[in-house]
Write a protein that holds these residues in place. Structure first.
Motif, PDB file in Angstrom:
ATOM      1  N   LEU A  51      55.456 -97.528  25.012  1.00 15.10           N
ATOM      2  CA  LEU A  51      55.674 -96.310  24.196  1.00 15.10           C
ATOM      3  C   LEU A  51      55.895 -96.712  22.960  1.00 15.10           C
ATOM      4  CD1 LEU A  51      57.706 -94.660  27.080  1.00 15.10           C
ATOM      5  CD2 LEU A  51      55.285 -94.062  26.588  1.00 15.10           C
ATOM      6  N   ASN A  52      55.653 -95.665  21.788  1.00 16.30           N
ATOM      7  CA  ASN A  52      55.938 -95.803  20.552  1.00 16.30           C
ATOM      8  C   ASN A  52      56.309 -94.423  19.808  1.00 16.30           C
ATOM      9  OD1 ASN A  52      54.176 -96.157  17.450  1.00 16.30           O
ATOM     10  ND2 ASN A  52      56.179 -96.681  18.036  1.00 16.30           N
ATOM     11  N   SER A  53      57.818 -94.381  20.058  1.00 19.19           N
ATOM     12  CA  SER A  53      58.322 -92.846  19.668  1.00 19.19           C
ATOM     13  C   SER A  53      59.468 -93.210  18.653  1.00 19.19           C
ATOM     14  CB  SER A  53      58.961 -92.334  20.933  1.00 19.19           C
ATOM     15  OG  SER A  53      59.563 -90.966  20.545  1.00 19.19           O
TER      16      SER A  53
ATOM     17  N   ALA B 119      49.642 -97.439   3.032  1.00 14.80           N
ATOM     18  CA  ALA B 119      50.492 -98.426   3.346  1.00 14.80           C
ATOM     19  C   ALA B 119      51.459 -98.401   4.678  1.00 14.80           C
ATOM     20  CB  ALA B 119      51.421 -98.768   2.186  1.00 14.80           C
ATOM     21  N   GLY B 120      51.834 -99.221   5.463  1.00 11.35           N
ATOM     22  CA  GLY B 120      52.670 -98.842   6.442  1.00 11.35           C
ATOM     23  C   GLY B 120      54.007 -99.277   6.267  1.00 11.35           C
ATOM     24  N   GLU B 121      54.455 -99.290   5.048  1.00 12.02           N
ATOM     25  CA  GLU B 121      55.873 -99.553   4.716  1.00 12.02           C
ATOM     26  C   GLU B 121      56.505 -98.809   3.676  1.00 12.02           C
ATOM     27  OE1 GLU B 121      55.677-103.589   3.104  1.00 12.02           O
ATOM     28  OE2 GLU B 121      54.012-102.979   1.605  1.00 12.02           O
TER      29      GLU B 121
ATOM     30  N   ALA C 292      60.549-112.812  13.899  1.00 10.71           N
ATOM     31  CA  ALA C 292      59.922-112.799  12.671  1.00 10.71           C
ATOM     32  C   ALA C 292      59.206-110.966  12.653  1.00 10.71           C
ATOM     33  CB  ALA C 292      59.132-113.936  12.273  1.00 10.71           C
ATOM     34  N   GLY C 293      59.999-110.121  12.818  1.00  7.35           N
ATOM     35  CA  GLY C 293      59.484-108.764  12.787  1.00  7.35           C
ATOM     36  C   GLY C 293      59.321-108.457  14.235  1.00  7.35           C
ATOM     37  N   CYS C 294      58.923-106.817  14.323  1.00 10.14           N
ATOM     38  CA  CYS C 294      58.701-106.190  15.643  1.00 10.14           C
ATOM     39  C   CYS C 294      57.184-107.000  16.240  1.00 10.14           C
ATOM     40  CB  CYS C 294      58.454-104.838  15.229  1.00 10.14           C
ATOM     41  SG  CYS C 294      58.476-104.012  17.060  1.00 10.14           S
ATOM     42  N   LYS C 295      56.361-107.192  15.415  1.00 10.77           N
ATOM     43  CA  LYS C 295      55.067-107.840  15.826  1.00 10.77           C
ATOM     44  C   LYS C 295      55.249-108.827  16.636  1.00 10.77           C
ATOM     45  CE  LYS C 295      51.315-106.710  12.994  1.00 10.77           C
ATOM     46  NZ  LYS C 295      50.529-106.682  11.683  1.00 10.77           N
ATOM     47  N   GLN C 296      56.090-109.919  16.039  1.00  8.62           N
ATOM     48  CA  GLN C 296      56.224-111.069  16.930  1.00  8.62           C
ATOM     49  C   GLN C 296      56.960-111.122  18.113  1.00  8.62           C
ATOM     50  OE1 GLN C 296      58.765-114.439  15.540  1.00  8.62           O
ATOM     51  NE2 GLN C 296      57.184-115.703  15.654  1.00  8.62           N
TER      52      GLN C 296
ATOM     53  N   SER D 150      55.790 -92.011  16.644  1.00  6.35           N
ATOM     54  CA  SER D 150      54.377 -92.824  16.752  1.00  6.35           C
ATOM     55  C   SER D 150      53.839 -93.132  15.432  1.00  6.35           C
ATOM     56  CB  SER D 150      53.540 -92.009  17.533  1.00  6.35           C
ATOM     57  OG  SER D 150      52.121 -92.044  17.284  1.00  6.35           O
ATOM     58  N   ASN D 151      53.542 -94.207  15.296  1.00 12.51           N
ATOM     59  CA  ASN D 151      52.426 -94.534  14.105  1.00 12.51           C
ATOM     60  C   ASN D 151      50.963 -94.511  14.935  1.00 12.51           C
ATOM     61  OD1 ASN D 151      50.637 -95.736  12.329  1.00 12.51           O
ATOM     62  ND2 ASN D 151      51.605 -97.528  12.472  1.00 12.51           N
ATOM     63  N   PRO D 152      49.925 -93.623  14.808  1.00  8.81           N
ATOM     64  CA  PRO D 152      49.896 -92.934  13.301  1.00  8.81           C
ATOM     65  C   PRO D 152      50.290 -91.458  13.554  1.00  8.81           C
ATOM     66  CG  PRO D 152      47.872 -93.000  14.697  1.00  8.81           C
ATOM     67  CD  PRO D 152      49.037 -93.612  15.590  1.00  8.81           C
TER      68      PRO D 152
ATOM     69  N   ALA E 297      47.230 -94.829  19.143  1.00  5.50           N
ATOM     70  CA  ALA E 297      48.338 -95.878  18.891  1.00  5.50           C
ATOM     71  C   ALA E 297      48.097 -96.865  17.812  1.00  5.50           C
ATOM     72  CB  ALA E 297      48.259 -96.533  20.274  1.00  5.50           C
ATOM     73  N   TRP E 298      49.189 -97.377  17.319  1.00  9.29           N
ATOM     74  CA  TRP E 298      49.201 -98.413  16.409  1.00  9.29           C
ATOM     75  C   TRP E 298      48.152 -99.461  16.594  1.00  9.29           C
ATOM     76  CZ3 TRP E 298      52.523-103.135  16.718  1.00  9.29           C
ATOM     77  CH2 TRP E 298      52.536-104.048  15.334  1.00  9.29           C
ATOM     78  N   VAL E 299      47.484 -99.772  15.628  1.00  9.11           N
ATOM     79  CA  VAL E 299      46.089-100.610  15.792  1.00  9.11           C
ATOM     80  C   VAL E 299      46.381-102.167  16.493  1.00  9.11           C
ATOM     81  CG1 VAL E 299      44.831 -99.618  13.915  1.00  9.11           C
ATOM     82  CG2 VAL E 299      46.448-101.405  13.327  1.00  9.11           C
TER      83      VAL E 299
HETATM   84  C1  LIG Z   1      54.339 -99.030  15.774  1.00  2.00           C
HETATM   85  C2  LIG Z   1      54.665-100.393  15.023  1.00  2.00           C
HETATM   86  N1  LIG Z   1      55.196-101.384  15.745  1.00  2.00           N
HETATM   87  C3  LIG Z   1      55.569-102.258  15.028  1.00  2.00           C
HETATM   88  C4  LIG Z   1      55.142-102.776  13.617  1.00  2.00           C
HETATM   89  C5  LIG Z   1      55.407-103.899  13.015  1.00  2.00           C
HETATM   90  O1  LIG Z   1      56.770-104.212  12.555  1.00  2.00           O
HETATM   91  P1  LIG Z   1      56.984-105.312  11.902  1.00  2.00           P
HETATM   92  O2  LIG Z   1      56.744-105.234  10.366  1.00  2.00           O
HETATM   93  O3  LIG Z   1      58.717-105.331  12.174  1.00  2.00           O
HETATM   94  O4  LIG Z   1      56.299-106.497  12.513  1.00  2.00           O
HETATM   95  C6  LIG Z   1      54.226-101.559  13.093  1.00  2.00           C
HETATM   96  C7  LIG Z   1      54.123-101.685  11.579  1.00  2.00           C
HETATM   97  O5  LIG Z   1      53.352-101.032  10.855  1.00  2.00           O
HETATM   98  C8  LIG Z   1      54.262-100.207  13.642  1.00  2.00           C
HETATM   99  O6  LIG Z   1      53.646 -99.328  12.953  1.00  2.00           O
END
Ligand SMILES: Cc1ncc(COP(=O)(O)O)c(C=O)c1O
Length: 411
Positions: A183-185, A51-53, A111-115, A187-189, A137-139
């Motif tokens: 950049l993602n710091s 899980a990523g949560e 609606a979340g970082c993704k959006q 980082s996932n994963p 990097a995050w998928v």
């Molecule tokens: C690096 C990264 N950015 C953004 C997200 C998405 O976040 P949100 O759930 O707020 O859309 C994730 C979710 O796994 C993530 O790992």
């Protein structure tokens, strides 16, 4: 007759989809978690480290704010970019945590970082523009860039350098079509975190190349050596072509509530808001009020969750390092993932099934040891698996017991 035609359509005719959607793969992390959930629903005792949560419940003070919002009838459309009080709360958070000043008009609630990422990236980039993504990097990052028509340029960041992008590697990846970098710091994963001095070097190259710098900060509060430096604080000149992405998902255990934001130059934010206005509208109104409390209330719950993750990280690092065939040279300084190299297992078999990469090991571990992990292929690192420690200490220890037993059975 009509029924026959309908059946024919369903069985025989390939539906022609949009080219970009047809090429879109499901998210590997969501697929792994869905498979584990499906097995659990069948009564199979699976331990999920996929899980990523956060596994914690949302803090009570935030849930209480949502209840209040419901009682007060905050159930209508809001301004597309979010209610003013939420944007003020986001501005306060950016000042308090990142020393960054943004005005209300430079903030878009989503609606979340993704959006936030999908809408801003679609607003900024065009067909054929290149956007650099340090990898692993995050998928979803490459998928989001691809959907905008731009081209994700995956730049490998070797494990030996702590999975961090070096300034020279960045320079080499730049072409006349380069328009941005994400950049993602932490980082996932990989859990890697950039230091202020490292960010200064990256910032210099980005400034010289006049590219957009997009900073995904969702794991900033799950960082074990203090809040990570922010690239726009390190180099304020990047602000005019820089976007902050963040959400409340990981920090406040609010993944299901769907609330995040982007902050950046007015024109870019307004363009992303226009897109959001046409394709989804405002983020959930009740969630917005809960988010105001999350961001502006006492932050002890955030620190308590991060401390628990720190204790779990120790368990995971020790247990991973004790597994034959696994390598984890760096203790991940952030996020709640370990990303060990499992190349020592490649070529081994279990009852005729061969381990070819992290993905095949993850599949075998799920079927044979009932432990869910995510293979590294879609993160751009096939020899790795991602282990999430958003699971209780008890479950982590039980999962590693199962993996140890599984490894003993390999030929
Ligand atoms: C690096 C990264 N950015 C953004 C997200 C998405 O976040 P949100 O759930 O707020 O859309 C994730 C979710 O796994 C993530 O790992």
């Amino acid at each position: 007759m009509q029924l026959r035609i309908a059946l024919f359509v369903r069985n025989k005719v390939m539906i022609k989809l949009n080219r970009r959607i047809a090429a879109l793969k499901p998210s590997a992390t969501m697929a792994a978690e869905a498979r584990a959930t499906e097995m659990k629903e069948k009564g199979i005792d699976v331990i999920s480290l996929a899980a990523g949560e956060p596994d914690f419940d949302t803090p009570e003070r935030i849930k209480a704010a949502a209840r209040r919002a419901l009682d007060e009838g905050r159930t209508k459309y809001t301004t597309v970019s979010g209610v003013t009080d939420l944007k003020k709360a986001i501005a306060l958070k950016l000042r308090r945590d990142n020393h960054l000043d943004y005005e209300i008009g430079e903030i878009l609630a989503t609606a979340g970082c993704k959006q936030a990422e999908a809408n801003v990236i679609a607003a900024l980039f065009d067909e054929g523009d290149e956007v650099i993504i340090p990898t692993p990097a995050w998928v979803s990052l490459a998928a989001i860039v691809g959907l905008s028509g731009a081209v994700p340029i995956l730049v490998p960041c070797p494990e030996g350098n702590g999975f961090l992008l070096g300034p020279d590697e960045l320079k080499k990846a730049i072409t006349p079509r380069t328009r941005g970098i994400i950049l993602n710091s932490p980082s996932n994963p990989t859990g890697a975190v950039y230091s202020a001095s490292h960010l200064a070097e990256i910032a210099k190259v980005a400034l010289d190349a006049d590219m957009w710098v997009l900073s995904d900060d969702v794991y900033e509060h799950i960082s074990y050596d203090g809040l990570p430096a922010h690239i726009f604080t390190v180099e304020p000149r990047l602000r005019s072509k820089g976007i902050v992405f963040n959400s409340l998902s990981k920090t406040y255990a609010m993944t299901g509530w769907r609330i995040g934001f982007a902050a950046g130059p007015k024109e870019a934010i307004a363009a992303a808001a226009r897109l959001q206005g046409q394709n989804s509208g405002n983020p959930n109104s009740i969630t917005q009020y809960a988010a105001i409390e999350a961001l502006t209330g006492p932050q002890d719950d955030v620190r308590a969750m991060a401390e628990e993750f720190r204790a779990r990280r120790s368990i995971v690092v020790d247990r991973v390092r004790a597994l034959p065939g696994f390598r984890l040279p760096h203790i991940p300084p952030g996020a709640f993932y370990a990303f060990p190299n499992i190349s020592g297992l490649i070529g081994k078999t279990l009852r005729g099934r061969k381990i070819e990469h992290g993905d095949s090991f993850a599949a075998i571990a799920l079927d044979e040891a009932r432990v869910a992990m995510v293979g590294g292929n879609d993160f751009g690192a096939p020899d790795h698996v991602r282990i999430s420690y958003a699971a209780s200490r008890e479950n982590l220890n039980a999962a590693f017991d199962r993996i140890s037993e599984l490894l003993k059975k390999l030929d």
